[in-house]
Design a protein around this motif. Sequence first.
Motif, PDB file in Angstrom:
ATOM      1  N   LYS A 107       0.827  -1.207   0.000  1.00 51.09           N
ATOM      2  CA  LYS A 107       0.000   0.000   0.000  1.00 51.09           C
ATOM      3  C   LYS A 107       0.864   1.261   0.000  1.00 51.09           C
ATOM      4  N   SER A 108       1.928   1.254   0.779  1.00 50.47           N
ATOM      5  CA  SER A 108       2.782   2.437   0.847  1.00 50.47           C
ATOM      6  C   SER A 108       3.548   2.662  -0.450  1.00 50.47           C
ATOM      7  N   LEU A 109       4.121   1.587  -1.010  1.00 47.16           N
ATOM      8  CA  LEU A 109       4.878   1.734  -2.251  1.00 47.16           C
ATOM      9  C   LEU A 109       3.990   2.242  -3.381  1.00 47.16           C
ATOM     10  N   SER A 110       2.739   1.790  -3.397  1.00 44.21           N
ATOM     11  CA  SER A 110       1.817   2.268  -4.422  1.00 44.21           C
ATOM     12  C   SER A 110       1.683   3.790  -4.378  1.00 44.21           C
ATOM     13  N   SER A 111       1.599   4.356  -3.179  1.00 46.48           N
ATOM     14  CA  SER A 111       1.482   5.813  -3.043  1.00 46.48           C
ATOM     15  C   SER A 111       2.806   6.522  -3.311  1.00 46.48           C
TER      16      SER A 111
END
Length: 354
Positions: A107-111
């Motif tokens: 989720k963090s890498l996507s952002s």
Amino acid sequence: MSFVAIQPRLVSINMLNLVSDIFSRYCLMVLLILGTIGLTLNTLIFTRRTFRQNSCVHYFLASTIANYFVVFFILPSRILSDGYDIDPGQYNLPYCRLRFYTYFTAKSLSSWFIVLACFDRKMSSSQSVHSRAFARPIISRWMIAITTLIGLLFYAYVPVFYVIDSSHNCGARAGFYSLFDDSVYLVGYSLAPPLLMLIFGIWTIGNTRRLRRIVPRGRRLSPLNKRDHTLMLMLFLQVTLITITTVPHAVQKLYSTLTLNVPKDDFTKAAENVFIIVVRTVSFINHSCTFYILTLSGKMFRQELYKITRKFMCKLGRQAIRTDHQLRTLTQTVKFTTSNPQLQRKQQLKKRNT
């Protein structure tokens, strides 16, 4: 009188539990279906020759790949655990830690890849030649690799801090560890990325306005082309979606940790459970529905989607024509064989000899 007073409260609690089940089972299932379709089409479009040499699109593609882990690993596990009370993480510690480690990193890498896309647009709109040199495919590949490594290391504490407690709940250790976990999630996923996206977005707008001015010697700096403007619009809408969907979930996690030891009645617990499931479901919209946002905002994106659809339909049409031709040929052969007695006798003799 007490029985009469309790009845409406029980009805309210049952209604809240029903809302929780609807979001946990059906809304998440809808997001899983939409995400499967959207991410597949995103991949097909972002890997086309038109976008292959665009550094900003590389970040979009990297974000799409990160979203695959969210949609195909995290979403199904949430549907099973929240909707049907099937959670291997309640008794399997390695799965518990792997699930949340994947949850946070994906989720963090996507952002953060979208943050890099915003920074890429900021650099590509600069007047400086050296700054514009940053917006190159080779640089984007290195930035994606470095950011992925940092993200994997940033959440390396999860396999250490996460345990299965006495209530068979998988989560961070109580006390400082739980507060630290929620604070990292709030800053690293919900506050820092949208804030940086906003800063780079404002910076890009300023650069774009300066590009439209005429320099002293009468030369006009070349403005951004249509593709760049389309990517900026797509980026702006995705940044807005990320901000709206991520902040409530992180705030809820922090609130749940801070009020963990506060006494609560059944109605309050049911109401908070609904809020948890709703904001968690909303947070998955960012990872499942990017394709639909990009389709609505980008004309160039829609054109590539139309080309893919037309190519697919033409391929199906050619295959149908080929199949029809084969069936006709086979039918004519059978008719010719049945209408020719001499040919039938020859075939029968061949069968006897063999």
